[in-house]
Scaffold this active site. Structure first.
Site, PDB file in Angstrom:
ATOM      1  N   LYS A  20     -16.529  -1.473   2.097  1.00 28.42           N
ATOM      2  CA  LYS A  20     -17.179  -2.225   3.155  1.00 28.42           C
ATOM      3  C   LYS A  20     -16.432  -2.794   4.299  1.00 28.42           C
ATOM      4  CE  LYS A  20     -19.435  -5.566   1.183  1.00 28.42           C
ATOM      5  NZ  LYS A  20     -19.296  -5.830  -0.298  1.00 28.42           N
ATOM      6  N   ILE A  22     -13.618  -1.273   5.233  1.00 30.08           N
ATOM      7  CA  ILE A  22     -13.267  -0.288   6.255  1.00 30.08           C
ATOM      8  C   ILE A  22     -14.433   0.296   7.056  1.00 30.08           C
ATOM      9  CG2 ILE A  22     -12.720   2.296   6.509  1.00 30.08           C
ATOM     10  CD1 ILE A  22     -11.009   1.839   3.992  1.00 30.08           C
ATOM     11  N   ASP A  74      -9.335  -7.327   3.651  1.00 30.31           N
ATOM     12  CA  ASP A  74     -10.239  -6.610   4.610  1.00 30.31           C
ATOM     13  C   ASP A  74      -9.936  -7.066   6.120  1.00 30.31           C
ATOM     14  OD1 ASP A  74     -11.792  -5.034   3.019  1.00 30.31           O
ATOM     15  OD2 ASP A  74     -12.984  -6.499   2.752  1.00 30.31           O
ATOM     16  N   GLU A 151     -23.194 -15.632  -6.721  1.00 28.81           N
ATOM     17  CA  GLU A 151     -22.326 -16.397  -5.766  1.00 28.81           C
ATOM     18  C   GLU A 151     -22.830 -16.095  -4.349  1.00 28.81           C
ATOM     19  OE1 GLU A 151     -19.391 -15.466  -9.093  1.00 28.81           O
ATOM     20  OE2 GLU A 151     -21.078 -14.635  -8.014  1.00 28.81           O
ATOM     21  N   LYS A 189     -28.263  10.901  -6.098  1.00 29.08           N
ATOM     22  CA  LYS A 189     -29.166  10.112  -6.409  1.00 29.08           C
ATOM     23  C   LYS A 189     -29.519   8.935  -5.394  1.00 29.08           C
ATOM     24  CE  LYS A 189     -30.275  12.248 -10.226  1.00 29.08           C
ATOM     25  NZ  LYS A 189     -32.052  13.138 -10.233  1.00 29.08           N
ATOM     26  N   ASP A 242     -17.071  10.349   1.669  1.00 30.28           N
ATOM     27  CA  ASP A 242     -15.731   9.860   1.175  1.00 30.28           C
ATOM     28  C   ASP A 242     -14.623  10.566   2.056  1.00 30.28           C
ATOM     29  OD1 ASP A 242     -16.909   8.589  -0.788  1.00 30.28           O
ATOM     30  OD2 ASP A 242     -16.066   9.815  -2.437  1.00 30.28           O
ATOM     31  N   CYS A 381      10.538  -9.593   1.999  1.00 29.50           N
ATOM     32  CA  CYS A 381      10.388 -10.816   1.451  1.00 29.50           C
ATOM     33  C   CYS A 381      11.120 -10.996   0.273  1.00 29.50           C
ATOM     34  CB  CYS A 381       8.783 -11.238   1.345  1.00 29.50           C
ATOM     35  SG  CYS A 381       8.827 -13.000   1.409  1.00 29.50           S
ATOM     36  N   MET A 384      14.097  -8.646  -0.064  1.00 30.10           N
ATOM     37  CA  MET A 384      15.199  -9.039   0.710  1.00 30.10           C
ATOM     38  C   MET A 384      16.005 -10.274  -0.183  1.00 30.10           C
ATOM     39  SD  MET A 384      15.797 -11.338   3.807  1.00 30.10           S
ATOM     40  CE  MET A 384      16.649 -12.974   3.862  1.00 30.10           C
ATOM     41  N   GLU A 404      13.843 -19.940  -7.221  1.00 31.05           N
ATOM     42  CA  GLU A 404      12.673 -19.803  -7.715  1.00 31.05           C
ATOM     43  C   GLU A 404      12.833 -19.441  -9.357  1.00 31.05           C
ATOM     44  OE1 GLU A 404      10.447 -16.599  -5.870  1.00 31.05           O
ATOM     45  OE2 GLU A 404       8.641 -16.934  -7.037  1.00 31.05           O
ATOM     46  N   HIS A 506       7.100 -10.284   6.435  1.00 30.72           N
ATOM     47  CA  HIS A 506       6.203  -9.003   5.992  1.00 30.72           C
ATOM     48  C   HIS A 506       5.959  -8.185   7.318  1.00 30.72           C
ATOM     49  CE1 HIS A 506       5.261 -10.265   1.894  1.00 30.72           C
ATOM     50  NE2 HIS A 506       5.611 -11.262   2.492  1.00 30.72           N
ATOM     51  N   GLU A 508       4.869  -5.216   7.356  1.00 31.02           N
ATOM     52  CA  GLU A 508       3.841  -4.561   7.113  1.00 31.02           C
ATOM     53  C   GLU A 508       2.461  -4.914   7.887  1.00 31.02           C
ATOM     54  OE1 GLU A 508       5.187  -6.093   4.905  1.00 31.02           O
ATOM     55  OE2 GLU A 508       3.841  -6.994   3.304  1.00 31.02           O
TER      56      GLU A 508
HETATM   57  N1  GLN Z   1       8.553 -15.700  -4.106  1.00 32.03           N
HETATM   58  C1  GLN Z   1       9.186 -15.682  -2.973  1.00 32.03           C
HETATM   59  C2  GLN Z   1       9.090 -16.884  -2.203  1.00 32.03           C
HETATM   60  O1  GLN Z   1       8.413 -17.722  -2.364  1.00 32.03           O
HETATM   61  C3  GLN Z   1       9.118 -14.442  -2.326  1.00 32.03           C
HETATM   62  C4  GLN Z   1       7.518 -14.467  -1.650  1.00 32.03           C
HETATM   63  C5  GLN Z   1       7.124 -13.077  -0.963  1.00 32.03           C
HETATM   64  O2  GLN Z   1       7.665 -12.124  -1.426  1.00 32.03           O
HETATM   65  N2  GLN Z   1       6.088 -13.211  -0.293  1.00 32.03           N
HETATM   66  O3  GLN Z   1      10.124 -17.241  -1.133  1.00 32.03           O
END
Ligand code: GLN
Length: 537
Positions: A20, A22, A74, A151, A189, A242, A381, A384, A404, A506, A508
């Site tokens: 949905k 896309i 989405d 819901e 169907k 598809d 993230c 790294m 962490e 990020h 991406e």
């Molecule tokens: N867990 C790590 C932090 O909180 C990295 C978070 C992530 O990769 N988005 O800094």
């Protein structure tokens, strides 16, 4: 501008995972290609206030907007298809709306009334929808889940009522449904679609367009049957075949071929504007022409959830447009053994983001292998952070860690920032959204970006600890991207390595079909050179 904002409500029938998102994004792209100003809103009927605290196992990737909202994936599709930044108000959940309702009730805003789903909750929902349509020609509102879910009911009720906020002709109910292929009968169907339209009409929503998700083409007879039982004209039965794991960017073109955009204009009684889909057509064609196929590993712990690394997968796909290399993604589960073997035949490695200790040893192993074997590497993230922990240990600080995973480590190369120490709530308390990053000239980052300042999106609690900068620099690490306001390390790369770049943000989330992300393109190019060299050896 059209005179009055139009609203397209997208619902789903029969099953989830119909694409949905896309489809909604594609409708947005088609209308944008006709010069309209399009607003997007995703409504998620779950009770989490936002998906930020949800595991990728539950929900897939959490997408982050420029203004720092943790949203449904989405929104990633919407941004990638519309080539526009969305914001906090482009995604709302039932949890968020109930939260607002109860806060208002506690403040006494309802003046002694009994607070009810209808009208109080539905009023709040309608207000969000109106907001999405403000200053837009069209707002596309996608309701998550499937018609019939408990819901979802208040949301369907709200979109039913919405026709009284404007006029019926400014509203279009678009229902996306499954038309399954039954192998034993060698037939598709239409019955499930008929039933889900009936369900919708019971609620008081008469669909205007039925989009049929199908593996096989619909015959004219099947279209007629769906039209009759769902009470729509025959040409309002739209086939969406598809594209499978293939090229989702073809969907707007497929829907255009089915004349969906014309139909929408007809419904709204707006004269169709000239469409300009040239760019889409050119890019779709280009994305299917490549000179080489490469295996790129994505090494994480959510590898068997298809949607967990969605934006990374898309960014690698976009990179084809810049590099003419098609990427085959190989997911590596970092909790498995024999990681080294799994890198056989791989030309580049991505260690993506993540939370929690599970799988981190494997990820560090992958970082070490990429570093030593000179495999092009992109750390994102947590990727790294772990690559730096791995290096610190290799360079002599045996007990180096991220706080962490070990808050008491004597060498916290990745640390919790002092100003964050008071956090009690887990939701929405990270460094979130777009921040500036100054790029240091003469580095791989500079070569990739070709700019001196970039903005990238963040979602993390921990940061590189500046006390260790010199230590790393002595060992061949270059800090090539720095956040100017807070002097935080955003990019680290290796001097003596073909392409080892690790980023705290990020990238991406900012890669688009129309604008492939420069870091992904540079990474894939580096992987391509490695493959070419390996071939020559
Ligand atoms: N867990 C790590 C932090 O909180 C990295 C978070 C992530 O990769 N988005 O800094």
């Amino acid at each position: 501008m059209v005179k009055k904002t139009k609203y397209i409500f997208v619902t789903g029938g029969v099953v989830s995972s119909l694409g949905k998102g896309i489809t909604s994004a594609s409708v947005g792209a088609l209308l944008k290609a006709r010069g309209l100003k399009v607003g997007m809103l995703k409504i998620d009927p779950y009770l989490n206030v936002d998906p930020g605290t949800m595991s990728p196992y539950q929900h897939g990737e959490v997408f982050v907007t420029e203004d720092g909202a943790e949203t449904d994936l989405d929104l990633g599709h919407y941004e990638r298809f519309l080539n526009e930044n969305l914001n906090k108000s482009s995604n709302v959940t039932a949890g968020e709306i109930y939260d607002e309702l109860i806060r208002r009730e506690r403040k006494g805003e309802y003046l002694g009334k009994t607070v009810q789903v209808v009208p109080h909750l539905t009023d709040l929902i309608k207000a969000k929808i109106k907001k999405a349509g403000r200053n837009k020609d069209v707002a596309i509102v996608e309701i998550g889940g499937t018609v019939g879910d408990i819901e979802g009911l208040p949301f369907l009720e709200a979109i039913r009522q919405f026709k009284y906020e404007t006029e019926r002709k400014n509203i279009l109910y678009m229902h996306i449904s499954l038309v399954p292929y039954i192998k034993a009968a060698d037939e598709i169907k239409t019955k499930p679609t008929q039933h889900s339209a009936i369900k919708l009409r019971e609620i008081g929503i008469d669909p205007d367009i039925i989009i049929c998700r199908t593996e096989k083409h619909l015959t004219s007879g099947q279209r007629e049957k769906i039209a009759l039982f769902c009470d729509v004209p025959k040409d309002a039965v739209i086939e969406e075949i598809d594209v499978g794991e293939g090229n989702i960017y073809k969907v707007p073109l497929l829907l255009h071929r089915e004349k969906l955009d014309r139909l929408i204009f007809r419904h709204f009684s707006v004269l169709p504007r000239r469409q300009n889909l040239k760019k889409w057509e050119t890019l779709v064609r280009k994305s299917e022409k490549f000179s080489q196929v490469l295996n790129i590993a994505v090494a994480g712990k959510y590898t068997f959830v298809r949607d967990a690394y969605k934006s990374i997968k898309e960014a690698l796909f976009h990179a084809t447009l810049a590099t003419r290399v098609k990427v085959r993604v190989r997911y590596i589960d970092t909790e498995k053994r024999n990681l080294a073997d799994q890198l056989n035949g791989v030309s580049g490695v991505i260690v993506p983001g993540g939370f929690g200790e599970r799988g981190t040893r494997g990820k560090m192993k992958i970082c070490a292998l990429a570093r030593k074997k000179e495999i092009p590497f992109l750390g994102i993230c947590l990727g790294m952070q772990l690559s730096l922990v791995e290096m610190a240990r290799a360079f002599g600080l045996k007990q180096a860690d991220s706080q962490e995973f070990n808050p008491a480590t004597p060498h916290p190369v990745i640390a919790f920032l002092p100003e964050q120490k008071k956090i009690e709530n887990k939701g929405g308390t990270m460094r979130l959204g777009g921040f500036a990053c100054k790029i240091i000239p003469g580095t791989k980052a500079a070569e990739a970006y070709g700019k001196s300042v970039v903005f990238e999106r963040h979602r993390h609690r921990y940061e590189f600890n500046n006390d260790y900068r010199e230590f790393f620099e002595r060992n061949g690490v270059i800090f090539s991207g720095i956040n100017p306001e807070r002097n935080l390390v955003e990019i680290a790369e290796l001097k003596n390595h073909p392409w080892f770049v690790a980023v705290q943000f990020h990238p991406e989330f900012k890669s688009r079909f129309f604008e492939p992300h420069p870091l992904f393109s540079a990474f894939v190019s580096a992987a391509k050179s490695r493959k070419t060299k390996a071939g020559r050896r």
